[in-house]
Motif scaffolding. Structure first.
Motif, mmCIF file in Angstrom:
data_model
loop_
_atom_site.group_PDB
_atom_site.id
_atom_site.type_symbol
_atom_site.label_atom_id
_atom_site.label_comp_id
_atom_site.label_asym_id
_atom_site.label_seq_id
_atom_site.Cartn_x
_atom_site.Cartn_y
_atom_site.Cartn_z
ATOM 1 N N GLY A 235 0.737 -1.302 0.209
ATOM 2 C CA GLY A 235 -0.150 -0.152 0.102
ATOM 3 C C GLY A 235 0.853 1.559 -0.084
ATOM 4 N N GLY A 236 1.753 1.059 0.832
ATOM 5 C CA GLY A 236 3.157 2.002 0.329
ATOM 6 C C GLY A 236 4.015 2.299 -0.650
ATOM 7 N N PHE A 237 5.547 2.891 -0.817
ATOM 8 C CA PHE A 237 6.027 3.404 -2.048
ATOM 9 C C PHE A 237 7.170 1.907 -1.476
ATOM 10 N N MET A 238 6.931 1.157 -3.106
ATOM 11 C CA MET A 238 8.604 0.177 -2.701
ATOM 12 C C MET A 238 9.235 0.952 -4.077
ATOM 13 N N GLY A 239 9.735 2.109 -4.630
ATOM 14 C CA GLY A 239 10.667 2.091 -5.836
ATOM 15 C C GLY A 239 10.192 1.686 -6.868
ATOM 16 N N LEU A 240 9.041 1.380 -7.426
ATOM 17 C CA LEU A 240 8.530 1.546 -8.236
ATOM 18 C C LEU A 240 7.038 2.580 -9.184
ATOM 19 N N SER A 241 7.294 3.726 -9.426
ATOM 20 C CA SER A 241 6.467 4.965 -9.182
ATOM 21 C C SER A 241 6.588 4.950 -10.695
ATOM 22 N N PHE A 242 5.058 5.262 -11.450
ATOM 23 C CA PHE A 242 5.269 5.771 -12.968
ATOM 24 C C PHE A 242 4.289 7.316 -12.722
ATOM 25 N N SER A 243 5.090 7.267 -13.952
ATOM 26 C CA SER A 243 4.262 8.838 -14.023
ATOM 27 C C SER A 243 4.075 8.914 -15.764
ATOM 28 N N ILE A 244 2.793 10.358 -15.888
ATOM 29 C CA ILE A 244 2.181 10.097 -16.984
ATOM 30 C C ILE A 244 2.624 11.229 -17.978
ATOM 31 N N PRO A 245 3.092 11.095 -18.687
ATOM 32 C CA PRO A 245 4.474 11.970 -20.051
ATOM 33 C C PRO A 245 3.484 13.281 -19.903
ATOM 34 N N MET A 246 4.478 14.134 -20.266
ATOM 35 C CA MET A 246 3.463 15.882 -20.517
ATOM 36 C C MET A 246 2.653 15.509 -21.860
ATOM 37 N N SER A 247 4.146 14.608 -22.611
ATOM 38 C CA SER A 247 3.412 14.299 -24.207
ATOM 39 C C SER A 247 1.816 14.418 -24.295
ATOM 40 N N VAL A 248 1.767 13.748 -23.516
ATOM 41 C CA VAL A 248 0.362 12.600 -23.438
ATOM 42 C C VAL A 248 -0.688 13.833 -22.501
ATOM 43 N N ALA A 249 -0.232 14.428 -21.910
ATOM 44 C CA ALA A 249 -0.902 15.366 -21.198
ATOM 45 C C ALA A 249 -1.674 16.247 -21.476
ATOM 46 N N MET A 250 -1.067 17.002 -22.213
ATOM 47 C CA MET A 250 -1.122 18.170 -23.084
ATOM 48 C C MET A 250 -1.899 17.445 -24.238
ATOM 49 N N GLU A 251 -1.563 17.034 -24.644
ATOM 50 C CA GLU A 251 -2.768 16.437 -26.249
ATOM 51 C C GLU A 251 -3.545 16.340 -25.420
ATOM 52 N N VAL A 252 -4.085 15.732 -24.036
ATOM 53 C CA VAL A 252 -5.884 15.488 -23.303
ATOM 54 C C VAL A 252 -6.283 16.895 -23.174
ATOM 55 N N VAL A 253 -4.931 18.009 -22.429
ATOM 56 C CA VAL A 253 -5.180 19.274 -21.740
ATOM 57 C C VAL A 253 -6.330 19.891 -23.270
ATOM 58 N N ASP A 254 -5.902 19.757 -24.764
ATOM 59 C CA ASP A 254 -6.418 20.909 -26.045
ATOM 60 C C ASP A 254 -7.315 19.960 -26.165
ATOM 61 N N GLN A 255 -7.940 19.021 -26.289
ATOM 62 C CA GLN A 255 -9.105 18.306 -25.997
ATOM 63 C C GLN A 255 -9.829 18.454 -25.037
ATOM 64 N N LEU A 256 -9.569 18.683 -23.415
ATOM 65 C CA LEU A 256 -10.328 18.597 -22.767
ATOM 66 C C LEU A 256 -10.630 20.397 -23.116
ATOM 67 N N ASP A 258 -11.413 22.032 -25.613
ATOM 68 C CA ASP A 258 -11.809 22.380 -26.434
ATOM 69 C C ASP A 258 -12.967 21.380 -26.391
ATOM 70 N N LYS A 259 -13.461 21.457 -25.876
ATOM 71 C CA LYS A 259 -14.754 20.441 -26.020
ATOM 72 C C LYS A 259 -15.137 19.130 -24.591
ATOM 73 N N GLY A 260 -13.474 19.368 -24.123
ATOM 74 C CA GLY A 260 -14.558 18.134 -22.195
ATOM 75 C C GLY A 260 -14.553 16.966 -22.605
ATOM 76 N N SER A 261 -13.867 16.738 -23.787
ATOM 77 C CA SER A 261 -13.803 14.753 -23.999
ATOM 78 C C SER A 261 -12.234 14.790 -25.281
#
Length: 468
Positions: A235-256, A258-261
């Motif tokens: 349930g706590g940290f064990m040395g393996l963490s995962f992050s969403i790349p900003m290249s993906v996130a900003m593409e999602v932001v542009d669409q959100l 513009d149209k909310g989806s």
């Protein structure tokens, strides 16, 4: 002489310590610069009073309630006393400001199903946020607060992130605002189970509950990822963490914005990894690419002529080394866009142009139809098979093939065949009847692996088959 040697050793030791310290990064300026743009996010949800559901007891007017009864019965205490009430805001995660006018990024799972979202800024102001849009598939949500001249993060290029470089996270683990942890990038383009549309950045930065939605910074003070998930058995940290790349996130932001989806590209295939044995059976030099285990009816892949057994090794000029690389690439293509797909078919490479479709809602991709079949047989695989009847076709979601009724010691068992498997393709030939299957088996070469496509409990896959 001993004193001189001791002094020299001490000086050398101090120089080594200084050298190590100089090699380690100093995060102080980065934290001072970036922290003001990191926020805490809490949500409010409606809950029932703790006494709701207890039996109600009505006393005669004017009679007092004995204290002991109060623990076992619910007594009316006036209008609205037993109405639903709201919980206090609960700290659930973190976020960061990407524009001076109040746009904030966080995770979808942080704000999912919230009635009210509260953002606490670094100056301790608490503002209610509007959820502009939220995308479950990428786990990205865009919020907006009514404020101006806010501190903002610098958005970096996550595509340039390299394994081994230092990174830093700021967030609110367990509600402790602006906690800072650091580490290195362990891997990039990491695929996770059930997260097929995000090529995660893997780090060893300590991430705990409450860090979700917070920023991952590089040494230049630029955000390159949104901290999203951890691998844990405790349930706590064990040395393996995962992050969403900003290249993906900003593409999602542009669409959100513009149209909310979010609209994603769709190819319409079910794929599997190419193992060493499968690579040999398909005549490949090494295991690579995405093996097409099923082409969905009515999909862009079917319209373009992709076939089950094709191995996709490139998509729009990008190499597909592992099967998990393909959904990342396809999902980022706009629907109605033509894409060039490199495949291996029959041991030869070729290109097919596919007009990418719009990814259907979850669960809609796998809707299929039904068709034909026949009787029973034994063969060189040492298995017993029978034709499919209408009931089996409907239950297993297949249109043709033969069903395995019995598996005895031999080539079939060694390939991993199980009772109930449906064999739909063998050595590149479609199997639509018992007779066709028997004919294909009779022509199989000895001591050479060939690909066999099966459907097991509704899931299509290829297995290598080798006759001795």
């Amino acid at each position: 002489m001993k004193l001189v040697r001791a002094t020299f050793s001490l000086v050398l030791f101090c120089l080594c310590i200084t050298s190590v310290q100089a090699a380690l990064p100093d995060f102080r300026d980065l934290v001072k610069q970036a922290s003001p743009a990191v926020v805490n996010i809490s949500t409010v949800q409606q809950a029932q009073t703790q006494t709701q559901g207890m039996p109600e007891f009505q006393l005669p007017e004017g009679q007092e309630i004995p204290e002991i009864f109060k623990h076992f019965f619910r007594f009316p205490q006036g209008p609205g006393q037993n109405a639903p009430r709201r919980k206090a805001p609960q700290s659930l995660g973190s976020g960061f400001i990407i524009s001076e006018d109040g746009y904030i990024l966080t995770n979808h799972h942080v704000v999912a199903e919230a009635e009210k979202v509260i953002v606490r800024l670094s100056d301790r102001r608490e503002l209610e946020a509007e959820v502009i849009g939220s995308d479950k598939r990428s786990d990205v949500a865009l919020l907006k607060i009514e404020a101006t001249e806010l501190p903002v993060v610098k958005v970096g290029d996550s595509d340039k992130a390299e394994v081994g470089e230092w990174v830093l996270a700021i967030g609110s683990p367990f509600g402790f605002d602006h906690s800072v942890t650091a580490g290195i990038i362990s891997a990039t383009d990491r695929s996770l189970t059930n997260e097929t549309y995000v090529p995660f950045i893997q780090t060893d930065v300590a991430i705990n509950p409450g860090n979700s939605g917070g920023p991952l910074f590089n040494l230049s003070g630029e955000v390159i990822g949104i901290n999203s998930q951890i691998y844990t058995r405790s349930g706590g940290f064990m040395g393996l963490s995962f992050s969403i790349p900003m290249s993906v996130a900003m593409e999602v932001v542009d669409q959100l914005k513009d149209k909310g989806s979010v609209s994603r590209g769709w190819l319409g295939v079910i794929i599997q990894e190419v193992s060493r044995d499968l690579a040999e059976s398909f005549g490949l030099d090494k295991p690579e690419g995405a093996l097409v285990a099923k082409v969905l009816p009515g999909s862009p892949a079917e319209a373009a002529g992709l076939r089950e057994g094709d191995i996709i090794y490139s998509f729009n000029g990008q190499s597909i080394n592992r099967s998990g690389d393909l959904p990342h690439q396809v999902g980022r293509i706009s629907p109605e866009t033509d894409a060039k797909v490199g495949i291996v078919r029959g041991g030869k490479k070729k290109f097919i142009t596919v007009t990418i479709g719009l990814l259907p809602a979850p669960g809609e991709e796998l809707k299929t139809s039904a068709s034909k079949s026949k009787a029973s047989s034994a063969n060189r695989l040492n298995i017993q098979i029978s034709a499919l009847d209408d009931q089996l076709r409907e239950r297993l979601g297949v249109t043709s093939g033969v069903v395995v009724r019995r598996v005895e010691e031999g080539a079939g068992a060694e390939s991993g065949l199980m009772v109930g498997d449906v064999i739909t393709m063998l050595n590149g030939d479609e199997i639509d009847s018992v007779d066709v299957f028997a004919g294909v088996v009779a022509e199989l070469p000895d001591k050479k692996a060939v690909p066999m496509r099966i459907v097991r409990r509704g899931s299509p896959m290829f297995v290598p088959l080798k006759l001795k």
